[in-house]
Design a protein around this motif. Structure first.
Motif, PDB file in Angstrom:
ATOM      1  N   PRO A 177       1.171  -0.512  -0.103  1.00  0.00           N
ATOM      2  CA  PRO A 177       0.032   0.358   0.183  1.00  0.00           C
ATOM      3  C   PRO A 177       0.286   1.594  -0.289  1.00  0.00           C
ATOM      4  O   PRO A 177       0.948   2.523  -0.627  1.00  0.00           O
ATOM      5  N   CYS A 178       2.097   1.381   1.111  1.00  0.00           N
ATOM      6  CA  CYS A 178       2.646   2.056   1.401  1.00  0.00           C
ATOM      7  C   CYS A 178       3.710   2.802  -0.056  1.00  0.00           C
ATOM      8  O   CYS A 178       4.382   3.766  -0.064  1.00  0.00           O
ATOM      9  N   VAL A 179       4.418   1.925  -0.381  1.00  0.00           N
ATOM     10  CA  VAL A 179       5.781   1.513  -1.629  1.00  0.00           C
ATOM     11  C   VAL A 179       5.284   1.259  -2.310  1.00  0.00           C
ATOM     12  O   VAL A 179       4.941  -0.075  -2.962  1.00  0.00           O
ATOM     13  N   PRO A 180       6.062   1.671  -3.460  1.00  0.00           N
ATOM     14  CA  PRO A 180       6.970   2.642  -3.998  1.00  0.00           C
ATOM     15  C   PRO A 180       6.454   3.672  -3.398  1.00  0.00           C
ATOM     16  O   PRO A 180       5.757   4.283  -3.726  1.00  0.00           O
ATOM     17  N   GLN A 181       7.717   4.789  -2.496  1.00  0.00           N
ATOM     18  CA  GLN A 181       6.638   6.013  -2.496  1.00  0.00           C
ATOM     19  C   GLN A 181       5.878   6.685  -3.351  1.00  0.00           C
ATOM     20  O   GLN A 181       4.789   7.867  -3.229  1.00  0.00           O
ATOM     21  N   GLN A 182       6.640   6.760  -4.566  1.00  0.00           N
ATOM     22  CA  GLN A 182       6.138   7.552  -6.030  1.00  0.00           C
ATOM     23  C   GLN A 182       4.427   6.439  -6.608  1.00  0.00           C
ATOM     24  O   GLN A 182       4.446   7.735  -6.943  1.00  0.00           O
ATOM     25  N   HIS A 183       4.578   5.638  -5.708  1.00  0.00           N
ATOM     26  CA  HIS A 183       3.476   4.892  -6.044  1.00  0.00           C
ATOM     27  C   HIS A 183       2.471   4.236  -4.783  1.00  0.00           C
ATOM     28  O   HIS A 183       2.997   3.083  -4.848  1.00  0.00           O
ATOM     29  N   PRO A 184       1.872   4.700  -3.786  1.00  0.00           N
ATOM     30  CA  PRO A 184       0.965   4.668  -3.322  1.00  0.00           C
ATOM     31  C   PRO A 184       0.255   4.196  -3.735  1.00  0.00           C
ATOM     32  O   PRO A 184      -0.403   4.725  -4.842  1.00  0.00           O
ATOM     33  N   TRP A 185      -1.377   2.858  -2.662  1.00  0.00           N
ATOM     34  CA  TRP A 185      -2.346   2.707  -3.323  1.00  0.00           C
ATOM     35  C   TRP A 185      -3.539   4.038  -3.205  1.00  0.00           C
ATOM     36  O   TRP A 185      -3.093   5.354  -1.936  1.00  0.00           O
ATOM     37  N   SER A 186      -4.292   4.811  -4.083  1.00  0.00           N
ATOM     38  CA  SER A 186      -4.569   6.203  -3.821  1.00  0.00           C
ATOM     39  C   SER A 186      -5.678   5.377  -2.819  1.00  0.00           C
ATOM     40  O   SER A 186      -6.880   4.350  -2.800  1.00  0.00           O
ATOM     41  N   GLY A 187      -5.937   6.830  -1.888  1.00  0.00           N
ATOM     42  CA  GLY A 187      -6.347   6.601  -1.204  1.00  0.00           C
ATOM     43  C   GLY A 187      -6.316   6.399   0.238  1.00  0.00           C
ATOM     44  O   GLY A 187      -6.977   6.334   1.574  1.00  0.00           O
TER      45      GLY A 187
END
Ligand SMILES: *[C@@H]1O[C@H](CO)[C@@H](O)[C@H](O)[C@H]1NC(C)=O
Ligand SMILES: *[C@@H]1O[C@H](CO)[C@@H](O)[C@H](O)[C@H]1NC(C)=O
Ligand SMILES: *[C@@H]1O[C@H](CO)[C@@H](O)[C@H](O)[C@H]1NC(C)=O
Length: 425
Positions: A398-408
Motif C-alpha cells: 500500500p505505501c511503497v514504492p513511495q512514488q506509487h502508494p495505493w490511491s486513497g
C-alpha cells in the motif's frame, strides 16, 4: 602408465563429485500471457505458462528487439484495472536473485506502441521506462539483483499515464548469496539495478547460456561493443583458455575475457561514456585479462582508471595483479554521480595502450521498508468486503514504492520499527 590413468580418472571423478555437490540455482521463468508452458530455442529454455498476476489481459506480442526471448504472448494492464498491477510469485526460497523483466509490445494495429511505466520489485522502484526504449536493444528489459527473504517475489508495474504496461516475460534466477558484494553498503538494504553490461571487442550480443556460463551467474546479458571511439581502438581476441574466470561468487564466463578492446597511438586513452540518471550512486565492475601477445610480462602495460575525472585505480598492471597473462582480473568501485554522464577512462602510464575486456555498471538503490503485514492484510480484507472497483488497483504494497502508494491511503514511516503504517483512508 596405468597409475597415471588411474590418478587421472580419480581427478575426473573428484571434479564431477564437487560440481554435482552444488545444487542447481532456483529458477522461475514466466511467459506472460501464455496458456501453455513454452520452450524456446536455441537453448530449450523452459518458460512457465502465465500465473501469479493480479489482473490484466493476455494477447499476442510483438518482440521489441531481437534480444527479447522468442515468446509470442504478453500480459498488459489497461488503466481500467487500476494503476498498480503485480505478479506475486510464492514459495521462492530465501536467497539472492537476479530478477529480470522483458517488456512487450501489443501485437495489434492501432495500439499505443510504446508504453512508459514504472517497475518495482519488493516495493522498491527500480526503473522507469524511457521514451524511445523500443529502439534500444539494451532498454527492452530491466534487471535487478535483490535479496528475497519472505518467500515471495512481488514485481509490480505502475502506470504513469503513458499507455498500458505490457510484459513479455519475468525471470527470477537465483545467484550466489555473495554475488556483487561491492563493500560495506551492500546487502539486504540495497538493490543493484543493471544499468549496462558490455563485452568489448566483439559484435555479438550474448547471454550467459550462449557462453555456456555457469547457471549461478544468472544468465547475464552482455551488450557487444566493437569500438569506444570511432575505431581509434582495436579489438583483440584469443582462443587461449583464461585462468580464474568462472570463480564464485560471480561465475563470469571464460569467453568474456577472450575478447577485448585495446587503444592505439592515435588515441592512447580508452574512454567509455554512458548516460546515467543524475544524483545516484553507481557500482562499477571492470574486467581485464592480458590477452595481447605483445605484452609478455609484469610492468609492460600499466594504466590508471579514471571515473568522471577521479582516479579510481592507480597503476593497474593486469599481469601483476591477476598473477599471469590470460588470467582474469575483476576490479570494482563505487562512485557518486551528480551529472547525467558516466565516463570511464583508462589512461596508459607504462606502454602506450590500455585494454579492457568487459564493463558492468549498476545503479545502487536503497531498498524501501515495507508496510506492516497486519495492515496490508486488513486493507486486503477491506478491499474484498467493500467490493472495491478494479480501477482502484490496490495491488502490491500500500505505501511503497513511495512514488506509487495505493490511491486513497495515507501512509507514514515508523523509523524506529522500519515499517510503514497506514494513517487513514
Ligand atoms: C494471436 O495469434 C493467433 C495466431 O497467430 C491467432 O489465432 C489469435 O486469434 C491471436 N489472438 C489474439 C488475442 O489476437
Ligand atoms: C569490491 O570492492 C570493495 C571495496 O574496495 C571490496 O571490499 C570488495 O572486496 C570488492 N569485491 C570484489 C568481489 O572484488
Ligand atoms: C550515495 O552514497 C553515499 C555514501 O554511502 C550516501 O551518503 C548517499 O546517500 C548515497 N546517495 C544515494 C542517492 O543513494
Amino acid at each position: 602408465m596405468q597409475i597415471l590413468l588411474l590418478s587421472r580418472l580419480l581427478i575426473l571423478c573428484l571434479a564431477f563429485a564437487s560440481s554435482s555437490a552444488r545444487p542447481a540455482p532456483w529458477v522461475m521463468r514466466i511467459s506472460c500471457g501464455a496458456r501453455e508452458n513454452v520452450k524456446t530455442p536455441p537453448t530449450n529454455t523452459l518458460w512457465f505458462k502465465d500465473f501469479a498476476y493480479t489482473g490484466g489481459i493476455f494477447t499476442n506480442a510483438t518482440r521489441p528487439s531481437y534480444i527479447s526471448p522468442p515468446l509470442k504472448t504478453l500480459r498488459y494492464f489497461p488503466t481500467s484495472g487500476g494503476p498498480e498491477n503485480c505478479y506475486n510469485i510464492k514459495r521462492v526460497p530465501k536467497g539472492h536473485y537476479s530478477v529480470r523483466v522483458f517488456f512487450g509490445l501489443v501485437g495489434q494495429p492501432n495500439f499505443d506502441n510504446e508504453p512508459l511505466f514504472d517497475v518495482s520489485v519488493e516495493g522498491t522502484q527500480i526503473y522507469s521506462l524511457k521514451s524511445g526504449w523500443t529502439s534500444h536493444d539494451d532498454q527492452v528489459f530491466t534487471e535487478a539483483l535483490v535479496f528475497l527473504t519472505d518467500g515471495t517475489a512481488s514485481i509490480c508495474f505502475h502506470s504513469t499515464g503513458h499507455g498500458d504496461p505490457a510484459i513479455l516475460s519475468i525471470e527470477i534466477l537465483q545467484i550466489d548469496n555473495n554475488a556483487y558484494n561491492f563493500g560495506p553498503e551492500w546487502g539486504r538494504g540495497t538493490i543493484l539495478r543493471t544499468a549496462m553490461r558490455l563485452t568489448s571487442g566483439t559484435g555479438k550480443p550474448k547471454f550467459g547460456v550462449d557462453y555456456g556460463g555457469d547457471p549461478w551467474g544468472g544468465d547475464r546479458f552482455w551488450n557487444p561493443i566493437t569500438s569506444f571511439s570511432q575505431n581509434f581502438d582495436h579489438p583483440r581476441s584469443t582462443e587461449s583458455s583464461i585462468k580464474k574466470a568462472s570463480n564464485a561468487p560471480n561465475f563470469y564466463p571464460q569467453a568474456l575475457y577472450q575478447t577485448a578492446l585495446v587503444s592505439t597511438d592515435s588515441e592512447p586513452d580508452l574512454a567509455y561514456t554512458m548516460d546515467v540518471d543524475p544524483n545516484r550512486n553507481y557500482s562499477i565492475w571492470l574486467h581485464f585479462a592480458e590477452i595481447d601477445a605483445s605484452v609478455t610480462d609484469v610492468g609492460q602495460r600499466v594504466f590508471d582508471v579514471i571515473i568522471n575525472g577521479d582516479t579510481a585505480f592507480k597503476d593497474v598492471d593486469i599481469v601483476k595483479m591477476s598473477g599471469d597473462r590470460y588470467t582474469a582480473l575483476v576490479l570494482n568501485t563505487t562512485v557518486a554521480v551528480s551529472g547525467r554522464t558516466l565516463t570511464i577512462n583508462l589512461h596508459p602510464k607504462v606502454g602506450s595502450h590500455a585494454i579492457v575486456n568487459a564493463i558492468e555498471v549498476f545503479e545502487i538503490i536503497i531498498a524501501e521498508f515495507k508496510t506492516l503485514s497486519e495492515e496490508v492484510s486488513a486493507l486486503e480484507s477491506l478491499k474484498t468486503a467493500l467490493g472495491l472497483p478494479l480501477r482502484f488497483g490496490w495491488n502490491g504494497d500500500p505505501c511503497v514504492p513511495q512514488q506509487h502508494p495505493w490511491s486513497g491511503v495515507d501512509c507514514h514511516l515508523d523509523s524506529t520499527k522500519s515499517k510503514w503504517f497506514i494513517d487513514g483512508l
